[in-house]
Design an enzyme around this catalytic site. Sequence first.
Site, PDB file in Angstrom:
ATOM      1  N   LYS A 115     -17.999  12.526  -7.479  1.00 40.71           N
ATOM      2  CA  LYS A 115     -17.128  13.698  -7.604  1.00 40.71           C
ATOM      3  C   LYS A 115     -17.337  14.324  -8.983  1.00 40.71           C
ATOM      4  CE  LYS A 115     -13.887  12.440  -3.973  1.00 40.71           C
ATOM      5  NZ  LYS A 115     -14.694  11.387  -3.350  1.00 40.71           N
ATOM      6  N   THR A 119     -25.870  -4.723   1.354  1.00 43.17           N
ATOM      7  CA  THR A 119     -26.213  -3.305   1.303  1.00 43.17           C
ATOM      8  C   THR A 119     -27.292  -3.050   0.260  1.00 43.17           C
ATOM      9  OG1 THR A 119     -23.977  -2.670   1.943  1.00 43.17           O
ATOM     10  CG2 THR A 119     -25.301  -0.991   0.895  1.00 43.17           C
ATOM     11  N   THR A 120     -28.299  -2.259   0.628  1.00 42.03           N
ATOM     12  CA  THR A 120     -29.317  -1.863  -0.339  1.00 42.03           C
ATOM     13  C   THR A 120     -28.663  -1.170  -1.528  1.00 42.03           C
ATOM     14  OG1 THR A 120     -30.994  -1.633   1.379  1.00 42.03           O
ATOM     15  CG2 THR A 120     -31.375  -0.437  -0.675  1.00 42.03           C
ATOM     16  N   HIS A 177     -10.349  10.693  -7.780  1.00 46.67           N
ATOM     17  CA  HIS A 177     -10.162  12.130  -8.010  1.00 46.67           C
ATOM     18  C   HIS A 177      -9.695  12.424  -9.436  1.00 46.67           C
ATOM     19  CE1 HIS A 177     -10.904  13.552  -3.912  1.00 46.67           C
ATOM     20  NE2 HIS A 177     -10.369  12.412  -3.527  1.00 46.67           N
ATOM     21  N   SER A 237      -5.759  13.309  -3.080  1.00 48.02           N
ATOM     22  CA  SER A 237      -6.733  14.396  -2.945  1.00 48.02           C
ATOM     23  C   SER A 237      -6.270  15.578  -2.124  1.00 48.02           C
ATOM     24  CB  SER A 237      -8.030  13.850  -2.346  1.00 48.02           C
ATOM     25  OG  SER A 237      -7.810  13.346  -1.040  1.00 48.02           O
ATOM     26  N   SER A 292       0.825  -1.201   0.000  1.00 48.62           N
ATOM     27  CA  SER A 292       0.000   0.000   0.000  1.00 48.62           C
ATOM     28  C   SER A 292       0.864   1.257   0.000  1.00 48.62           C
ATOM     29  CB  SER A 292      -0.904  -0.013   1.241  1.00 48.62           C
ATOM     30  OG  SER A 292      -1.682   1.154   1.331  1.00 48.62           O
ATOM     31  N   THR A 305     -15.335   6.653  -8.517  1.00 45.02           N
ATOM     32  CA  THR A 305     -16.522   7.168  -7.834  1.00 45.02           C
ATOM     33  C   THR A 305     -17.451   7.845  -8.826  1.00 45.02           C
ATOM     34  OG1 THR A 305     -17.292   8.570  -6.025  1.00 45.02           O
ATOM     35  CG2 THR A 305     -15.449   9.402  -7.308  1.00 45.02           C
ATOM     36  N   THR A 345      -6.919  14.241   8.605  1.00 48.25           N
ATOM     37  CA  THR A 345      -6.969  14.159   7.146  1.00 48.25           C
ATOM     38  C   THR A 345      -5.592  14.399   6.540  1.00 48.25           C
ATOM     39  OG1 THR A 345      -9.243  14.967   7.236  1.00 48.25           O
ATOM     40  CG2 THR A 345      -8.131  15.048   5.104  1.00 48.25           C
TER      41      THR A 345
END
Length: 404
Positions: A247, A276-277, A216, A188, A136, A244, A362
Amino acid sequence: MDFDALFNAQLNQLKEDGNYRYFAELERQCGKFPRAANHAEEGVRDVTVWCSNDYLGMGQHPKVIDAMCEAVKRTGTGAGGTRNISGTNHDHLLLEAELADLHGKEAALIFTSGYVSNWASLATLGSRLKDCVILSDAGNHASMIEGIRHSRATKVIWKHNDVADLEAKLAALPAEVPKIVAFESVYSMDGDIAPIKDIVDVAEKYGAMTYLDEVHAVGLYGPRGGGVSEREGVADRITLIEGTLGKAYGVVGGYITGSVALCDFIRSFASGFIFTTALPPAVAAAARASIAHLKTSELERAKQRRQVALLRSMLDKEGIPHMHNESHIVPVMIKDPVKTRMLADYLMNEWDIYVQPINYPTVPKGTERLRFTPSPLHTDEDIKHLVTALRTLWRQCALAHAVA
């Protein structure tokens, strides 16, 4: 036991450290972005939003709005349940086909958010592949870190964007163990861009799978908005591309793309998907319209690049210190949590400029900042107003200027 007292003790410490997060109550106004109505005790007023991740203003694009409204009238509001019970809708499959095409992959799988898609996918891969080692990047997002932690796979952290360090750590691992190199394209907070081709070259040399977070970057880079990997012509060499819909595409949701077997594997074993729905069909329809539009329209990207360049040049002229990078993210460095919060408050209260302070956790302590994201809908006058405000506050607060 007084649990509220325990809660408040830690909250008070956050406030003393300058890291408590205050949320402004905003009401987005369709057709007026980046303007928003700020609801406060003294009343309602218009402010200019400077930190939105709706990078291209697609959340108010007529095609996207029309697609969502049409789908609501056609299908109703909800998905009806999880995908495996009653929630797999035609619009979901159309969106997944659109996403697979975007990245040149065989298949795609959508999730309720980018956080969930990272968490669920990395957790599943790391836990289901025997003896898996996940390498990572040190700058990876919290969603990736949580997914890796939850997988209980062996984790190796390599220095941020340092390909030589990555290779050294890959070379030290047994050849027979499954290896996953997990990294992002655009980071980000600093706005720096990974050397994707070099990372892929090294990963392939050691037989490692590549897992690329493009959240991003999708919609913003590449001739069709496929991200930095598309721009650099290496998307076909990356095993899994995650992105995603919340964004640059202006809606909500996350996704992964890859081979049929890979996406089916995640679909079949990831608890974050199974239980998950599903996204409402109208959300899927709106996202598909946004993706399809940005596959063929360069207008929004070109306008955004112009406004980013204009803001950077004006900040340079005034000596306002900002982190230089090749992306659309403009971090103005304050390096103090209390001053960062104070400047954000001044901008909001005195200049009608909304930007959220970025503090620990953050970003690391000592790197606190204001993070600006110019969009194609910020006018030249908006940028001049922002820079005038920053110049004034820099003088009032006796902040250091950038060294020429």
